[in-house]
Design an enzyme around this catalytic site. Structure first.
Site, mmCIF file in Angstrom:
data_model
loop_
_atom_site.group_PDB
_atom_site.id
_atom_site.type_symbol
_atom_site.label_atom_id
_atom_site.label_comp_id
_atom_site.label_asym_id
_atom_site.label_seq_id
_atom_site.Cartn_x
_atom_site.Cartn_y
_atom_site.Cartn_z
ATOM 1 N N ARG B 270 3.903 -0.484 -7.039
ATOM 2 C CA ARG B 270 3.153 1.782 -6.731
ATOM 3 C C ARG B 270 2.777 2.219 -6.222
ATOM 4 N NH1 ARG B 270 0.158 2.427 -11.652
ATOM 5 N NH2 ARG B 270 -1.502 2.844 -10.574
ATOM 6 N N HIS B 274 -0.627 5.957 -10.765
ATOM 7 C CA HIS B 274 0.257 6.289 -11.635
ATOM 8 C C HIS B 274 0.806 7.441 -12.358
ATOM 9 C CE1 HIS B 274 2.212 5.902 -15.682
ATOM 10 N NE2 HIS B 274 1.114 6.534 -16.328
ATOM 11 N N TYR B 283 -9.749 0.789 -9.306
ATOM 12 C CA TYR B 283 -9.294 -0.808 -10.423
ATOM 13 C C TYR B 283 -8.088 -1.998 -9.289
ATOM 14 C CZ TYR B 283 -5.100 2.428 -11.233
ATOM 15 O OH TYR B 283 -3.763 2.625 -11.343
#
Lengths: 325, 376
Positions: B270, B274, B283
């Site tokens: 990805r 998100h 993160y």
């Protein structure tokens, strides 16, 4: 006319629906060879085959989730949840998926799925086998919620529920499965699925009940009659939609109303009834609508369940209180 | 938490260094795989390229529309174009798709109006397209729920008795790496397995479930989970449109001919957040993104086309222009999308008339009308 127990009437109703429509499927845990733990689906797999009466893996979310998929492919699945307390693993599929798909598709999809749930206590069971979870489902838009109380209704209502293009949560009073009545299995001259019925006319107080509590209310009305009090008993039959017209017509006459259900009183379906009756019958009421139900505790161990369940005396006590107001 | 909780994260090379089916290297070199022969004409490859570029452009436009306040949210497919176009182009007309909320590329392959997808993220509908029209079910927001619907649908196809005939239909369920931890996904594996349902489970392992890395979902490669359920699992280079096409084709054909389910793990990444509300800088490392950029699903097809002289500069320019035009139309369509009427909330809750819907709709209509009277 045939004498049938409520359980057998369910079985005959399911059989009739399967005969009438090859797309009707029955699925659940132990519904095949065993015929279900209450034998409601007894003999159906033998007669309709394993493709139409499906013994599923032991996974309630899986059962309802795959039933949704089968419905999307044009089938009409009738799902059996073995006991009321086991519906919760499937609650996500019922609430987030089954109830909303018609709306999410702007009406393009319909989900003719029936979820049968044997409900209520009184059979001396272990925990999670005596619950009355109807309020969770009446609170969910998109579901129709009905509860049968006797063999005649069991036979007709299950067929009507299966014919509905909307998902239906179908509550069966498990401790009444062995109650008998004369059922005309040839007739299709049925009360509409979402109509309430006056099962005992009366003048002084209206008792509202559904499922297993209807019989208790009839017994209470019988006892009250001996003391000169005339109680009208209404079997609601359908909780969503609610036939409020029949209720209002009655309470307008009697001016007193007691709601009876096994589920905890706090936030139970009786709360909705009390509010609606108050809105519509405010000037006709002689006392507040009173509720008799389970305590707001977890369902107790079965040795004391008779104290938890509404019984004749607690109902009559509430009736007395409506007069003492 | 004990130290044991990190076991497997750094020391399981198979999580990070997968054995996977690859037919086109990141450099655009064609490689053969004994189980997955694939013969594509130059035109077919150009069509795949066109798909890839268009869906990336549409995705970019949708992200921009969100940033400008025109969409409430967008789940970007950036980086996952090959997984979606490869699997999407493997589908036959009869096959049925159960997507998550990120399958814009598959929707493109099925011919679903991209504006309908946007209508969900704009807050105009909760879906609204007719799944039967393109055999593309509504987007499902609850993680993993749709895998059970797909399994049930496949069980229905089985009962129709069409497997092995020209009317046969396979069902494909899309989900991500995070979803593999969901009970529903595991239940769907059980149901599909024991009933031998004609279904393909297509897992886009994009390495991240919002902020949670793959190690938080699994200690074994996801495709190997299939073995425990009793059906084949295969890992494919999810950034390789050829491999995704070939592997999905075979799995779908197996389903259509009654050979049961397959789990495909499309190993991808990805590249974006998100959703537009997420911030991956909190993160994950930039270096990881940079490493995956080198495996870009579109660049390798372009390199392949150039290397084989299957396309010239004019072709690439034409596709670029077309994508821009498609994006422009999407933007215009989005901006001119009418809001739903307030009273429409009561419609379609039930298929048959429902007294409570009627009552509340009438009450609300009267309430709304009272303002109009006041204004007069």
């Amino acid at each position: 006319m045939t004498t049938l127990t409520l359980g057998k009437a369910m079985n005959e109703g399911l059989r009739k629906a399967m005969e009438n429509d090859p797309k009707v499927l029955v699925m659940g845990e132990d519904v095949g060879k065993l015929g279900g733990v209450f034998r409601i689906t007894d003999g159906l797999q033998k007669d309709f085959g394993e493709e139409r009466v499906i013994d599923t893996p032991l996974a309630e979310s899986g059962i309802v989730g795959t039933a949704i998929g089968l419905a999307l492919r044009g089938y009409r699945p009738v799902v059996e949840i073995q006991f009321d307390g086991f519906v919760f693993p499937a609650a996500d599929q019922i609430i987030t998926q089954l109830a909303k798909m018609h709306m999410r598709s702007l009406g393009k999809l319909s989900l003719p799925v029936v979820v049968r749930i044997p409900c209520g206590g009184g059979i001396g069971a272990v925990e999670h086998h005596s619950e009355s979870p109807e309020a969770y489902f009446t609170h969910t838009a998109g579901l129709r919620v009905v509860a049968c109380s006797n063999p005649v209704d069991a036979y007709s209502m299950i067929q009507q529920a299966i014919a509905s293009p909307d998902p239906v949560i179908f509550f069966e009073p498990k401790r009444r499965y062995w109650e008998k009545a004369e059922v005309d299995v040839e007739s299709t001259d049925w009360t509409p699925l979402h109509s309430a019925t006056v099962v005992r006319p009366g003048e002084h107080v209206t008792l509202l009940a559904y499922g297993p509590s209807v019989k208790t209310c009839l017994e209470a009305a019988g006892a009250a009659a001996e003391e000169g009090r005339s109680l009208e008993v209404i079997d609601l039959r359908s909780l969503n939609p609610l036939d409020i017209g029949t209720v209002v017509e009655s309470v307008d006459r009697t001016g007193r109303c007691v709601v009876v259900h096994e589920a905890p009183v706090y936030n139970g379906f009786g709360a909705e009834l009390a509010a609606r009756i108050t809105e519509r019958c405010f000037y006709r009421l002689e006392s507040p609508v009173l509720r008799v139900g389970g305590f707001s505790t977890p369902y107790p161990p079965s040795r004391i369940e008779d104290q938890y369940l509404p019984d004749l005396d607690r109902i009559l006590d509430a009736v007395d209180r409506t007069f003492a107001w | 938490m004990t130290i044991d909780s990190v076991r497997g994260a750094p020391d399981t090379p198979e999580l990070a260094e997968p054995e996977l089916v690859q037919l086109l290297t990141p450099e655009g070199e064609r490689v053969e795989h004994p189980d997955y022969p694939l013969d594509l004409s130059a035109e077919e490859v150009r069509d795949l390229y066109r798909d890839l570029v268009n869906v990336r452009r549409l995705d970019l436009e949708s992200v921009a529309l969100t940033r400008q306040g025109e969409l409430g949210l967008w789940a970007s497919l950036l980086g996952q174009e090959a997984a979606q176009i490869g699997s999407g182009r493997a589908l036959s007309e009869n096959d049925m798709v159960f997507p998550t909320y990120r399958e814009h590329g598959v929707a493109w392959c099925r011919g679903v109006d991209q504006l309908k997808l946007l209508s969900m993220f704009r807050g105009v509908t909760h879906g609204g397209w007719d799944p039967a029209e393109h055999n593309f079910h509504l987007y499902t927001v609850v993680i993993g729920s749709q895998t059970l619907h797909a399994t049930g649908y496949a069980m229905g196809v089985q009962r129709d008795g069409v497997l092995g005939t020209p009317s046969a239909a396979a069902t494909i369920a899309y989900f991500g790496d995070g979803a593999t931890s969901q009970g529903d996904v595991n239940e769907s594996f059980v149901f599909a397995s024991v009933f031998n349902a004609p279904i393909v489970f297509f897992c886009q392992n994009n390495q991240w479930a919002i902020s949670e890395p793959l190690e938080r979902q699994s200690r074994i490669p996801l495709y190997r989970r299939a073995q425990g359920y009793g059906f084949p699992g295969i890992r494919v280079d999810g950034n390789d449109v050829f491999a995704c096409l070939a592997v999905t084709r075979k799995a779908l054909e197996n389903a259509r001919t009654g050979q049961g389910p397959t789990l495909i793990e499309a190993f991808t990444y990805r590249m974006g957040a998100h959703t537009t509300t997420d911030d991956p800088t909190r993160y994950r490392l930039k270096a990881e993104e940079e490493a995956w950029k080198l495996k870009d699903p579109i660049e390798r097809v372009k390199a392949y086309l150039v290397r084989n002289e299957f396309a010239d500069a004019a072709f690439f320019q034409k596709i670029e222009d077309e994508a821009k035009q498609t994006a422009r139309e999407l933007r215009e369509g989005c901006l001119s999308m009418p809001d739903p009427k307030p009273l429409s909330a009561f419609e379609h809750v039930y298929a048959e008339p429902h007294p409570l819907m009627t009552e509340e709709q009438e009450q609300f209509a009267a309430y709304l009308a009272s303002f109009e009277e006041e204004a007069r």
